[in-house]
Motif scaffolding. Structure first.
Motif, short mmCIF file in Angstrom:
data_model
loop_
_atom_site.label_atom_id
_atom_site.label_comp_id
_atom_site.label_asym_id
_atom_site.label_seq_id
_atom_site.Cartn_x
_atom_site.Cartn_y
_atom_site.Cartn_z
N GLY A 253 0.67 -0.86 0.21
CA GLY A 253 -0.28 -0.15 0.00
C GLY A 253 0.69 1.21 0.10
N VAL A 254 0.68 2.08 0.10
CA VAL A 254 0.69 3.25 0.16
C VAL A 254 -0.08 4.38 1.22
CG1 VAL A 254 1.09 5.82 -1.12
CG2 VAL A 254 1.24 3.94 -2.27
N GLY A 255 0.69 4.95 2.23
CA GLY A 255 0.70 6.16 3.65
C GLY A 255 0.86 7.34 2.45
N GLY A 256 -0.33 8.15 4.02
CA GLY A 256 0.42 9.25 3.84
C GLY A 256 -0.92 10.04 5.07
N PRO A 257 -0.50 11.80 5.40
CA PRO A 257 -0.62 11.84 6.62
C PRO A 257 -3.29 12.12 5.51
CG PRO A 257 -0.50 13.69 4.43
CD PRO A 257 0.35 12.10 4.15
N ASP A 258 -3.26 11.88 5.12
CA ASP A 258 -4.87 11.78 4.96
C ASP A 258 -5.46 9.99 5.02
OD1 ASP A 258 -4.79 14.75 5.38
OD2 ASP A 258 -4.41 14.98 2.61
N VAL A 259 -4.34 9.54 4.51
CA VAL A 259 -4.98 8.26 4.06
C VAL A 259 -5.44 7.36 5.66
CG1 VAL A 259 -3.88 5.71 3.39
CG2 VAL A 259 -2.68 8.09 2.35
N PRO A 260 -5.83 6.71 5.33
CA PRO A 260 -6.83 6.11 6.66
C PRO A 260 -5.62 4.98 7.10
CG PRO A 260 -8.67 6.10 4.97
CD PRO A 260 -7.32 6.82 4.27
N ARG A 261 -6.28 4.94 8.63
CA ARG A 261 -5.57 4.42 9.25
C ARG A 261 -5.73 3.62 10.71
NH1 ARG A 261 0.38 5.43 12.15
NH2 ARG A 261 -0.86 7.05 12.59
N VAL A 262 -6.01 2.00 10.64
CA VAL A 262 -6.38 1.20 11.48
C VAL A 262 -6.47 2.15 12.90
CG1 VAL A 262 -6.45 -0.34 13.34
CG2 VAL A 262 -6.79 -0.91 10.67
N PRO A 263 -7.22 2.60 13.65
CA PRO A 263 -7.44 2.85 15.44
C PRO A 263 -6.75 2.59 15.88
CG PRO A 263 -9.62 3.16 14.32
CD PRO A 263 -9.18 2.22 13.79
N GLY A 264 -5.35 3.10 16.69
CA GLY A 264 -4.82 2.41 17.53
C GLY A 264 -3.28 1.84 16.43
N SER A 265 -3.33 2.07 15.92
CA SER A 265 -2.17 2.20 15.41
C SER A 265 -0.16 3.27 15.49
CB SER A 265 -2.34 2.72 13.99
OG SER A 265 -2.90 1.67 12.93
N ALA A 266 0.71 2.91 15.81
CA ALA A 266 1.62 2.79 16.47
C ALA A 266 1.32 4.14 15.67
CB ALA A 266 2.75 2.75 15.70
N ALA A 267 1.96 5.35 16.36
CA ALA A 267 1.71 6.78 15.35
C ALA A 267 3.30 7.62 14.99
CB ALA A 267 0.94 7.64 16.43
N TYR A 268 4.54 7.16 16.19
CA TYR A 268 5.46 8.27 16.90
C TYR A 268 6.54 7.80 15.77
CZ TYR A 268 8.44 4.53 18.67
OH TYR A 268 9.17 3.15 19.71
N MET A 269 6.31 7.20 14.71
CA MET A 269 7.29 5.68 14.17
C MET A 269 6.86 5.92 12.66
SD MET A 269 8.48 2.45 15.43
CE MET A 269 7.30 1.31 16.02
N LEU A 270 7.19 5.64 11.86
CA LEU A 270 6.54 4.67 10.71
C LEU A 270 7.51 3.43 9.88
CD1 LEU A 270 5.96 7.45 8.39
CD2 LEU A 270 4.51 5.94 9.16
N PRO A 271 7.28 2.11 9.74
CA PRO A 271 7.78 1.39 8.99
C PRO A 271 7.50 1.27 7.67
CG PRO A 271 6.49 0.21 10.13
CD PRO A 271 5.84 1.46 10.39
N ILE A 272 8.43 2.00 6.64
CA ILE A 272 8.41 2.01 5.35
C ILE A 272 8.25 0.79 4.62
CG2 ILE A 272 8.21 4.79 5.29
CD1 ILE A 272 10.30 4.84 4.10
N ARG A 273 8.56 1.15 3.26
CA ARG A 273 9.42 0.21 2.63
C ARG A 273 10.66 0.22 2.09
NH1 ARG A 273 10.64 -4.14 0.93
NH2 ARG A 273 11.33 -5.17 2.78
N HIS A 274 10.21 1.36 1.40
CA HIS A 274 11.55 2.28 0.78
C HIS A 274 11.44 3.69 0.53
CE1 HIS A 274 13.21 -1.91 0.02
NE2 HIS A 274 12.57 -1.97 -0.27
N TRP A 275 10.60 4.10 0.39
CA TRP A 275 10.96 5.63 0.17
C TRP A 275 9.19 6.82 0.95
CZ3 TRP A 275 6.26 7.13 -2.12
CH2 TRP A 275 5.06 6.56 -2.99
N LEU A 276 9.41 8.23 1.00
CA LEU A 276 8.33 8.82 1.55
C LEU A 276 9.09 9.96 0.52
CD1 LEU A 276 9.78 11.59 3.14
CD2 LEU A 276 9.83 9.43 4.94
N ALA A 277 8.37 10.64 0.14
CA ALA A 277 7.75 11.70 -1.26
C ALA A 277 7.47 13.58 -0.38
CB ALA A 277 7.73 11.43 -2.42
#
Length: 968
Positions: free
Chosen positions: A782-806
């Protein structure tokens, strides 16, 4: 006395304390005088003749009388009243030999009639409680026992028959391959009958460590076993990637039972977890959804919730605790109060559980890797004889979901997006082997593609290599006490990590071997006759691009004293190149020849360009030092390094006329940041007991210093700057900055000589961009982003990404990519203890790569050391969509050009596969066709060409597909 002193002094609770808390929290004191206390609990217990129960307890034996209804004598009694459909007030009299010692008014309220599905399983930790091989042999023994117990209870009432859920399919696969045919057939029959269920996932994964293709391949058993596999279990790990929904759906799996252990630092209830209702429908952007049940620590120590209420111990204990537990679920958010489990307890509001059906896990003992027991089924049998409600069913995992799906599906909440894992921080505790695994994930895709193009089927070998990768990504990264080095049990930390990390290195070797063979087979398939040596430069990315290729020319093909030139067979133009000789005096143990570096322009995606090796008049020029003080540049960027401060001071985009670095940021660009925490090592689960509401526990913060330029050179292919620094936690830090002519990308490599220490520590590499917050980042599936929904209670202070952010703004898009290090923190560095306060002012454009850490006290290695490499890339382009530029920037790291030694009889240029939609990527080519992944936030249709075959594929949003009509 001493043992009681220790027990009451230490933070972790025992079961007696947890159960005492449940009794206290679910009963009301009604009489309290002169040392006598009487407590009352109205519980959801119903007899077969239509009465319901009131539990009364007293500190001394008394005769308890509900006037005109029922009476009993003792310290803990059950009084029965006719079932009520509205609150009914009754009088309780408590008597001793001298008469009434107290009275109270008791209100009996209507109670739910529960159906409880008791799901008996064993949580598979491959390690933790014992060395890995020992654990796996035990789990095979458990399957022997499960078959025996199932056959022994076949004549019991249906709800009470022993049933067993195999939490992870890998032990079942091993068992089926290692047992006599008769036993295997018995197992398969019991599976068909729904007495034994094998679930879909091979083991419990850190799913954020998996590549999308790896995740799908790990569900082969569900598709190919011939067993009815409709459910999965995800145990212990508090979170899972959004791509898991699509992977399970593709394997025909509809149900997921998750059990999230909040040990460590996970606090989902402080980040919206109180809004996560049970069960729920988890939906991916693709539209696929699965039905999810989850439990967690405040509901009863996650996957130990059934054990907590006595279902492994005895009927008497379960008869006492289970009704109280159900009453608590029905009346408040969590059945246990704050602090009951000894670490960060729930202190956020939550609605009571709504349904009258419950999924209740139980294990044969109060431990991970516990075997099957007849006790839960025996309790269910006796219970159902004694009580009409709640009804206990000894069940397999999917039984519960089928019940809910039939009766309650439409009323369940739908939650979308990533369920970001709170334990992902542990990936940084093994940074070097993790880096090897992430490189292997990329190499395997290229290796399978090249083998397929060469007409060779390596599906089985690639599957096996992915299995090795996934075994490292399995969630058990160390012993219970990882700092110990015993030969067995939970102190076998040294042995367990040796095997775990060696699996990562083996996986990388397996991938490298497959790629090595693939290049030779691909080259052989291109051979059409004798001719001069040449290189087929293959681009394993989807889009045409200009990039650097590194290839080896052996001295037995062209003597090293013969000067050469490289000629683009498409145009006849000479391609500038740089050579690095392998001197036999320096490297007598390696192939002798020259490594050739060249920038090849416009190589088609999933295609090759031929570079001919021809004799030249002279050797290529030696590297020279570019002008300027620690400055390198190409057509696209000018990069300056501040030697005094120890970081990159400028990355100037020449095309945009814009500085990419935020020079006012707290940290410099590419700066080494070392944090050490004022918490002690070698205390099991300490981090779960520690709270950090400010920076007090940040014991020390240091940066890399004493920078020295060790190399600054210009060659025919580009410019390079190498700087060496000193810093805390390492012997040295080596930063390599590279720009290639014609390549719109900045490459950065950091190599650390890490010192081993048990101290609690973290290493960050800072990247402060002159930008707003990132707009998109790559996730597994998938692709995440500030406006992309996340399941409530997900970790918020860090991100485990695959390879990139923009980062994207109207004028310029900037992408940042990582190869080995998936963990990032955005805008600031947080304390690694709940509730994770920031230690710096927020800077929206700053990315902190959390390269490595040592903050766990169990299950992850206690320290790490040795040379460790982290590679990054930066790209920028005006008007580029963030997702496309992110993928392009990452391609230089994850999909480097491959140079295959051929002859000039090979085709000058060939495109093997293409896709026409700009948001659809070809991830690999296998025997089943062209594999695709969409970055688009909406469904798209794409035309795929492979050779002479064309097919149209519709991909869901952020979905995957195989263009099966396209095969070589």
């Amino acid at each position: 006395m001493t043992s009681r002193l220790l027990q009451r002094s230490l933070g972790s609770p025992d079961y007696d304390g947890i159960r005492r808390a449940l009794r206290d929290d679910t009963s009301t004191p009604v009489i309290s005088e002169r040392g006598l206390e009487v407590r009352v609990a109205v519980v959801p217990l119903f007899t077969h003749d239509g009465r319901q129960a009131v539990r009364v307890s007293s500190t001394v034996p008394l005769t308890h009388v509900l006037v005109d209804v029922d009476s009993a004598t003792g310290t803990d009694v059950t009084l029965l009243v006719p079932e009520v459909d509205a609150p009914r007030a009754l009088t309780l009299e408590c008597r001793d030999e001298s008469g009434v010692v107290g009275t109270a008014r008791v209100t009996v309220t209507p109670q739910r009639k529960w159906s409880v599905f008791v799901v008996h399983h064993s949580h598979l930790d491959i390690g933790y409680t014992d060395p890995q091989g020992t654990v796996l042999r035990h789990h095979l023994d458990y399957l022997d026992a499960a078959v025996r117990l199932a056959e022994e209870t076949a004549s019991w009432p249906d709800d009470a028959k022993f049933r067993w859920t195999v939490e992870s399919s890998w032990p079942a696969q091993k068992w089926l391959a290692a047992r006599p045919a008769e036993a295997v057939e018995s197992f398969r029959r019991l599976a068909r009958e729904g007495v034994i269920e094998v679930t879909a996932l091979p083991f419990q994964l850190h799913t954020e460590a998996c590549s999308t293709e790896e995740l799908h391949r790990q569900l082969r058993f569900a598709r190919e076993s011939g067993l009815p596999v409709t459910s999965a279990m995800h145990t212990d790990v508090p979170g899972a990637v959004v791509g898991l929904v699509d992977a399970l759906s593709a394997a025909g799996v509809r149900y997921l039972a998750a059990a999230h252990n909040w040990a460590g630092r996970s606090v989902p209830y402080l980040h919206g977890g109180d809004k996560l209702t049970r069960p729920f429908r988890w939906r991916a952007p693709s539209g696929n959804e699965i039905l999810v049940w989850f439990t967690d620590t405040p509901h009863g120590m996650a996957y130990m919730e059934g054990n907590t209420v006595g279902l492994t111990d005895s009927y008497e204990l379960a008869d006492d605790l289970l009704p109280r537990y159900l009453a608590a679920l029905a009346t408040r958010g969590y059945p246990y109060g704050p602090g009951t489990f000894g670490w960060q307890g729930p202190d956020a509001p939550r609605e009571p559980y709504e349904l009258d059906v419950l999924h209740l896990r139980v294990q044969g003992a109060h431990a991970d890797n516990a075997g099957p027991s007849i006790v839960p089924a025996s309790i269910a049998r006796r219970w159902n004889e004694q009580w009409a409600w709640p009804r206990l069913r000894s069940a397999v995992n999917s039984d519960f979901f089928a019940h809910v799906e039939e009766r309650h599906l439409d009323r369940l909440a739908v939650h979308e997006g990533d369920w970001t894992d709170w334990w992902a921080d542990g990936l940084g505790s093994g940074a070097r082997p993790l880096g090897y695994v992430r490189r292997a994930q990329s190499a395997l895709r290229v290796a399978e593609t090249l083998h397929t193009l060469a007409g060779v089927d390596v599906t089985a070998q690639v599957d096996a290599a992915y299995d090795g990768v996934a075994l490292f990504n399995e969630h058990t990264w160390g012993a219970a006490n990882p700092w110990e080095d015993a030969e067995e049990a939970g102190d076998s930390g040294g042995l367990q990590w040796t095997r775990k990390s060696s699996g990562a290195y083996q996986a990388q070797d397996d991938a490298a071997d497959l790629l090595h063979a693939a290049v030779r087979r691909f080259a052989a398939a291109l051979a059409e006759g004798e001719g001069r040596p040449a290189f087929a430069v293959f681009n394993p990315a989807t889009r045409a691009r200009t990039d650097v290729v590194r290839a080896f020319l052996p001295r037995d093909v062209v003597p090293v004293d013969v000067p050469i030139a490289l000629v683009d067979a498409r145009t006849g133009e000479t391609v500038p190149h740089h050579e690095e000789f392998v001197d036999p005096d320096d490297w007598p143990t390696r192939p002798i020849g020259r490594h050739v570096h060249a920038v090849v322009r416009d190589v088609p995606g999933f295609g090759h360009v031929r570079l001919d090796v021809v004799r030249a008049q002279a050797q290529p020029p030696e590297p020279v030092e570019p002008p300027g003080d620690a400055v390198i540049e190409n057509e696209f960027y000018r990069v300056a390094y501040d030697v005094r401060e120890g970081h990159i001071s400028s990355v100037f985009d020449k095309r945009a006329g814009r500085e990419l670095v935020n020079g006012e940021a707290a940290a410099g660009f590419g700066q080494y940041v070392y944090d050490q925490y004022a918490t002690a090592p070698h205390f099991n689960h300490l981090s779960g007991h520690v709270g950090a509401h400010d920076r007090t526990l940040l014991g020390d913060r240091a940066i890399g210093r004493h920078a020295t330029v060790t190399e600054c050179r210009r060659t025919a292919v580009g410019e390079r700057l190498v700087v060496e620094l000193r810093g805390k936690g390492v012997d040295w830090i080596r930063t390599t900055i590279e720009l290639y002519y014609g390549v719109p990308r900045l490459d950065l490599t950091y190599r650390l000589a890490k010192q081993g220490t048990p101290a609690k520590e973290a290493v960050f590499l800072a990247f402060p961009f002159a930008a707003g917050p990132p707009s998109a980042w790559e996730l597994t599936g998938g692709v995440g982003g500030p406006d992309v929904p996340r399941v409530p209670g997900s970790a918020a202070y860090m991100l485990p990404i695959r390879h990139w952010l923009a980062f994207e703004d109207p004028e310029l898009t900037v992408a940042w990519a990582t190869l080995e290090a998936p963990l990032v923190q955005l805008g600031t560095i947080h304390m690694p203890y709940a509730p994770f306060p920031p230690t710096l002012d927020q800077e929206d454009g700053t990315v902190y790569s959390w390269a490595l850490n040592n903050i766990w006290d169990t299950n992850f290695p206690a320290q790490q050391q040795g040379e460790t490499t982290f590679r990054y890339a930066v790209a920028s382009e005006a008007g580029a969509p963030a997702r496309r530029l992110g993928a392009a920037a990452a391609a230089g790291l994850t999909e480097p050009f491959v140079g295959a030694l051929v002859t000039d009889a090979a085709p000058a240029v060939t495109t093997y596969a293409s896709v026409d939609h700009p948001d659809v990527l070809i991830t690999s080519i296998g025997q089943n066709g062209v594999r695709l992944q969409s970055l688009a936030a909406e469904p798209v249709e794409a035309t795929v060409v492979l050779g002479n075959e064309t097919t149209t594929v519709r991909l869901p949003a952020c979905g995957v597909a195989v263009a099966e009509g396209t095969r070589l």
